[in-house]
Write an enzyme that holds these catalytic residues in place. Structure first.
Site, PDB file in Angstrom:
ATOM      1  N   LYS A  35      -3.957 -14.943   0.745  1.00 29.36           N
ATOM      2  CA  LYS A  35      -3.049 -13.944   0.146  1.00 29.36           C
ATOM      3  C   LYS A  35      -2.504 -13.001   1.232  1.00 29.36           C
ATOM      4  O   LYS A  35      -1.308 -12.754   1.304  1.00 29.36           O
ATOM      5  CB  LYS A  35      -3.782 -13.118  -0.887  1.00 29.36           C
ATOM      6  CG  LYS A  35      -3.072 -11.804  -1.256  1.00 29.36           C
ATOM      7  CD  LYS A  35      -3.805 -10.959  -2.245  1.00 29.36           C
ATOM      8  CE  LYS A  35      -4.760  -9.991  -1.625  1.00 29.36           C
ATOM      9  NZ  LYS A  35      -4.185  -8.662  -1.261  1.00 29.36           N
ATOM     10  N   ASN A  36      -3.424 -12.505   2.091  1.00 30.04           N
ATOM     11  CA  ASN A  36      -3.006 -11.470   3.050  1.00 30.04           C
ATOM     12  C   ASN A  36      -2.253 -12.043   4.234  1.00 30.04           C
ATOM     13  O   ASN A  36      -1.839 -11.304   5.115  1.00 30.04           O
ATOM     14  CB  ASN A  36      -4.227 -10.659   3.509  1.00 30.04           C
ATOM     15  CG  ASN A  36      -4.711  -9.757   2.391  1.00 30.04           C
ATOM     16  OD1 ASN A  36      -4.025  -9.594   1.374  1.00 30.04           O
ATOM     17  ND2 ASN A  36      -5.895  -9.202   2.544  1.00 30.04           N
ATOM     18  N   CYS A 129      -3.933   3.942  -3.155  1.00 31.06           N
ATOM     19  CA  CYS A 129      -4.445   3.147  -4.270  1.00 31.06           C
ATOM     20  C   CYS A 129      -5.903   3.585  -4.461  1.00 31.06           C
ATOM     21  O   CYS A 129      -6.374   4.529  -3.837  1.00 31.06           O
ATOM     22  CB  CYS A 129      -4.346   1.662  -3.949  1.00 31.06           C
ATOM     23  SG  CYS A 129      -5.363   1.208  -2.549  1.00 31.06           S
ATOM     24  N   ARG A 134      -4.202   5.003   2.224  1.00 32.40           N
ATOM     25  CA  ARG A 134      -3.368   3.918   2.759  1.00 32.40           C
ATOM     26  C   ARG A 134      -2.120   4.466   3.476  1.00 32.40           C
ATOM     27  O   ARG A 134      -0.986   4.176   3.119  1.00 32.40           O
ATOM     28  CB  ARG A 134      -2.954   2.941   1.676  1.00 32.40           C
ATOM     29  CG  ARG A 134      -4.030   2.499   0.726  1.00 32.40           C
ATOM     30  CD  ARG A 134      -5.136   1.659   1.355  1.00 32.40           C
ATOM     31  NE  ARG A 134      -4.706   0.377   1.843  1.00 32.40           N
ATOM     32  CZ  ARG A 134      -4.663  -0.730   1.109  1.00 32.40           C
ATOM     33  NH1 ARG A 134      -5.000  -0.683  -0.150  1.00 32.40           N
ATOM     34  NH2 ARG A 134      -4.277  -1.873   1.625  1.00 32.40           N
ATOM     35  N   ASP A 320     -13.066  -6.260   2.919  1.00 32.75           N
ATOM     36  CA  ASP A 320     -12.730  -6.933   1.654  1.00 32.75           C
ATOM     37  C   ASP A 320     -13.906  -7.704   1.073  1.00 32.75           C
ATOM     38  O   ASP A 320     -13.861  -8.116  -0.083  1.00 32.75           O
ATOM     39  CB  ASP A 320     -11.541  -7.878   1.851  1.00 32.75           C
ATOM     40  CG  ASP A 320     -10.280  -7.102   2.170  1.00 32.75           C
ATOM     41  OD1 ASP A 320      -9.313  -7.731   2.643  1.00 32.75           O
ATOM     42  OD2 ASP A 320     -10.271  -5.881   1.980  1.00 32.75           O
ATOM     43  N   ARG A 412      -4.557 -10.551  -8.825  1.00 32.44           N
ATOM     44  CA  ARG A 412      -3.679 -10.295  -7.677  1.00 32.44           C
ATOM     45  C   ARG A 412      -4.143 -11.093  -6.461  1.00 32.44           C
ATOM     46  O   ARG A 412      -3.347 -11.493  -5.634  1.00 32.44           O
ATOM     47  CB  ARG A 412      -3.718  -8.799  -7.310  1.00 32.44           C
ATOM     48  CG  ARG A 412      -2.972  -7.882  -8.252  1.00 32.44           C
ATOM     49  CD  ARG A 412      -2.938  -6.486  -7.679  1.00 32.44           C
ATOM     50  NE  ARG A 412      -2.540  -6.542  -6.283  1.00 32.44           N
ATOM     51  CZ  ARG A 412      -3.001  -5.702  -5.346  1.00 32.44           C
ATOM     52  NH1 ARG A 412      -3.855  -4.770  -5.661  1.00 32.44           N
ATOM     53  NH2 ARG A 412      -2.592  -5.800  -4.110  1.00 32.44           N
TER      54      ARG A 412
HETATM   55  C1  EPZ Z   1      -4.735  -5.014   5.012  1.00 33.20           C
HETATM   56  O1  EPZ Z   1      -4.357  -3.780   4.439  1.00 33.20           O
HETATM   57  C2  EPZ Z   1      -5.127  -5.899   3.829  1.00 33.20           C
HETATM   58  N1  EPZ Z   1      -3.969  -6.069   2.943  1.00 33.20           N
HETATM   59  C3  EPZ Z   1      -6.288  -5.271   3.065  1.00 33.20           C
HETATM   60  O2  EPZ Z   1      -6.661  -6.174   2.040  1.00 33.20           O
HETATM   61  C4  EPZ Z   1      -7.468  -5.107   4.031  1.00 33.20           C
HETATM   62  O3  EPZ Z   1      -8.532  -4.471   3.358  1.00 33.20           O
HETATM   63  C5  EPZ Z   1      -7.028  -4.247   5.226  1.00 33.20           C
HETATM   64  O4  EPZ Z   1      -5.876  -4.863   5.867  1.00 33.20           O
HETATM   65  C6  EPZ Z   1      -8.130  -4.084   6.264  1.00 33.20           C
HETATM   66  O5  EPZ Z   1      -8.534  -5.345   6.709  1.00 33.20           O
HETATM   67  C7  EPZ Z   1      -2.988  -6.931   3.287  1.00 33.20           C
HETATM   68  O6  EPZ Z   1      -3.020  -7.539   4.342  1.00 33.20           O
HETATM   69  C8  EPZ Z   1      -1.867  -7.078   2.309  1.00 33.20           C
HETATM   70  P1  EPZ Z   1      -4.931  -1.272   7.516  1.00 33.20           P
HETATM   71  P2  EPZ Z   1      -3.639  -2.650   5.374  1.00 33.20           P
HETATM   72  O7  EPZ Z   1      -3.579  -0.682   7.776  1.00 33.20           O
HETATM   73  O8  EPZ Z   1      -2.734  -3.288   6.340  1.00 33.20           O
HETATM   74  C9  EPZ Z   1      -6.198   3.209   8.126  1.00 33.20           C
HETATM   75  C10 EPZ Z   1      -7.357  -6.818  -0.108  1.00 33.20           C
HETATM   76  O9  EPZ Z   1      -8.335  -6.511  -0.821  1.00 33.20           O
HETATM   77  N2  EPZ Z   1      -4.804   3.463   8.559  1.00 33.20           N
HETATM   78  O10 EPZ Z   1      -5.558  -2.154   8.536  1.00 33.20           O
HETATM   79  O11 EPZ Z   1      -3.104  -1.603   4.468  1.00 33.20           O
HETATM   80  C11 EPZ Z   1      -6.235   2.970   6.644  1.00 33.20           C
HETATM   81  O12 EPZ Z   1      -6.265   4.195   5.936  1.00 33.20           O
HETATM   82  C12 EPZ Z   1      -6.628  -5.741   0.662  1.00 33.20           C
HETATM   83  O13 EPZ Z   1      -6.905  -7.978   0.037  1.00 33.20           O
HETATM   84  C13 EPZ Z   1      -4.504   4.699   9.111  1.00 33.20           C
HETATM   85  O14 EPZ Z   1      -5.383   5.557   9.218  1.00 33.20           O
HETATM   86  O15 EPZ Z   1      -4.926  -2.067   6.135  1.00 33.20           O
HETATM   87  C14 EPZ Z   1      -7.519   2.216   6.461  1.00 33.20           C
HETATM   88  O16 EPZ Z   1      -8.586   3.152   6.378  1.00 33.20           O
HETATM   89  C15 EPZ Z   1      -7.220  -4.363   0.443  1.00 33.20           C
HETATM   90  N3  EPZ Z   1      -3.223   4.961   9.498  1.00 33.20           N
HETATM   91  C16 EPZ Z   1      -7.633   1.420   7.754  1.00 33.20           C
HETATM   92  O17 EPZ Z   1      -6.722   2.011   8.682  1.00 33.20           O
HETATM   93  C17 EPZ Z   1      -2.226   4.025   9.372  1.00 33.20           C
HETATM   94  O18 EPZ Z   1      -1.077   4.314   9.751  1.00 33.20           O
HETATM   95  C18 EPZ Z   1      -7.244  -0.041   7.588  1.00 33.20           C
HETATM   96  O19 EPZ Z   1      -5.912  -0.070   7.137  1.00 33.20           O
HETATM   97  C19 EPZ Z   1      -2.556   2.752   8.811  1.00 33.20           C
HETATM   98  C20 EPZ Z   1      -3.848   2.505   8.412  1.00 33.20           C
END
Ligand code: EPZ
Length: 433
Positions: A35-36, A129, A134, A320, A412
């Protein structure tokens, strides 16, 4: 005056899974496409006017939602089986509609390619969310480093490339945190920029490497995906491609955990073991035997021991699978310490597991899980897609039947999870209560 108390409420029927516990699983389960990865590869279709064919696509509501959002931008898409064809030759909009974006965070993946292709993009903030705020600070910072002017007003991120030609300019970006979404957004933006872009402290998740694979198949120049430093040389244009999505490592991990929590032997395929290194290591530490056969993994489990785990960016233990793994540890012998170090609010499944008799205490973002010999079936709700999966797993091992709600989350991210588990011996019925 009608007595309101007597008026029967027509509560909408809520879909739920009735999971009967105590059954062993056996046989082989198929893993769908990731999915991701699929969601971001779909967004990459915006980078070319040629046709893009993606194979091994999972059947998920998020995929349908993304196709709808791309459709609103003028991208034609056609699904046949597990193949999805997309063509952005008729790209007419630079702003996906708010109502569609609001329901699907992954729609924010459009901002990078729209900006690279059109020189302008207006995408509503994905918003927080259940599991956390996020933020998209790193995404915005990186787009500015590539020459875009970016402003955020009334919940909409507006980006424009000033000057002639509307082309972004390659540059050096250092991410404050290895954000998966920011890394992928900036790779797509840089793919059509003038010159070279270097992303430092990039996310190393396999889905990032899958996007790099697609961009290269489209004629892009990307090096270092899967390492902390990714170099992209922008091209004048990209062409279409025919590309296979990697297997879903999180679904595979969930299925391995289904075998472990029911103390069963199961073959899970296809799996790329390198994508699950931390998870395989933790499962073996907990007492599971895992044998790779080149395509899949066969897992067997008799007794499960407590283990400690802390979620980290790849190649660390994936956030995850924290909730699904906690379900397993709720039935282990001994006390496990689980720390959620990625998202600020991803322990909501603890309360639901406690309703099933799990002995868990939390302190901040750490859960102390004292294994119990038997969980008991109860009505529970999954608050996000991985928590919902965790509740299904707990139901497989519980005494009696567990009614799992929150299927709008589950569907989802999991392609027919109950069908796959029932095919190897589970007894899960989807109904409306
Ligand atoms: C991706 O989300 C995945 N979603 C998430 O999967 C997954 O949990 C996550 O990566 C971490 O592996 C998709 O790929 C569609 P991040 P993403 O930006 O890109 C912080 C699932 O269950 N952060 O790596 O949104 C953020 O708050 C979903 O399939 C900042 O601080 O994750 C978080 O604590 C849930 N500032 C951490 O980094 C920013 O500008 C990881 O976020 C961006 C992120």
């Amino acid at each position: 005056m009608t007595n309101l108390l007597s008026t029967p409420t027509t509560s909408a029927l809520i879909p739920q899974l009735d999971v009967r516990g105590g059954r062993r699983l056996e046989g082989e389960v198929k893993v769908s496409g990731a999915k991701n990865s699929a969601l971001v590869l779909m967004a990459a279709s915006l980078l070319t006017e040629d046709r893009l064919r993606l194979r091994n696509m999972p059947g998920l509501s998020d995929i349908n939602g993304m196709a709808e959002i791309l459709g609103a931008l003028g991208v034609r898409s056609e699904r046949s089986g597990d193949s999805l064809e997309l063509q952005a030759s008729g790209l007419s909009q630079s702003s996906p509609p708010y109502d569609l974006v609001n329901s699907l965070r992954a729609s924010f993946f459009c901002i990078g390619p729209l900006l690279a292709r059109l020189g302008v993009a207006r995408v509503p903030l994905p918003g927080g969310c259940k599991i956390g705020a996020r933020p998209v600070v790193e995404h915005v910072k990186g787009l500015k480093a590539l020459g875009a002017q970016v402003s955020i007003e009334h919940g909409v991120v507006s980006a424009v490339v000033p000057g002639r030609g509307h082309r972004l300019t390659g540059g050096r970006i250092h991410l404050d945190c290895p954000s998966v979404g920011a890394t992928e957004t900036l790779m797509m933006a840089a793919a059509l920029a003038d010159g070279e872009t270097i992303i430092d402290n990039a996310a190393q998740e396999p889905e990032v490497a899958d996007l790099a694979g697609l961009l290269i198949a489209m004629g892009g120049k990307v090096r270092g995906a899967g390492t902390p430093t990714i170099t992209i040389v922008g091209m004048p244009r990209l062409h279409g491609a025919d590309y296979q999505v990697i297997p879903d490592r999180i679904e595979a991990g969930t299925l391995l955990l289904a075998a472990a929590i029911t103390r069963s032997t199961l073959r899970v395929a296809p799996v790329i073991p390198e994508h699950l290194g931390a998870v395989i290591s933790k499962l073996e530490e907990a007492g599971c035997r895992i044998v790779p056969d080149g395509v899949g993994l066969t897992i067997s489990a008799e007794t499960i021991r407590a283990v400690d785990l802390r979620t980290q960016p790849f190649p660390g233990f994936p956030t995850d699978l924290q909730a699904p793994f906690m379900s397993l540890l709720a039935t282990a012998s001994g006390t496990s310490v689980i720390t959620e170090a990625i998202f600020e609010n991803r322990l909501q499944h603890v309360a639901e597991l406690q309703r099933m008799g799990a002995a868990i205490r939390t302190q901040g973002n750490t859960a102390f899980v004292e294994g119990v010999s038997q969980l008991s079936g109860a009505p529970v709700t999954g608050s996000d897609l991985r928590a919902a999966a965790a509740m299904v797993l707990a139901g497989l091992a519980a005494d009696g039947t567990t009614q799992v709600q929150g299927l709008q989350h589950l569907d989802r991210g999991y392609d027919n999870l109950e069908g796959k588990l029932n095919a190897v011996g589970a007894s899960i019925v989807r109904r409306h209560a």
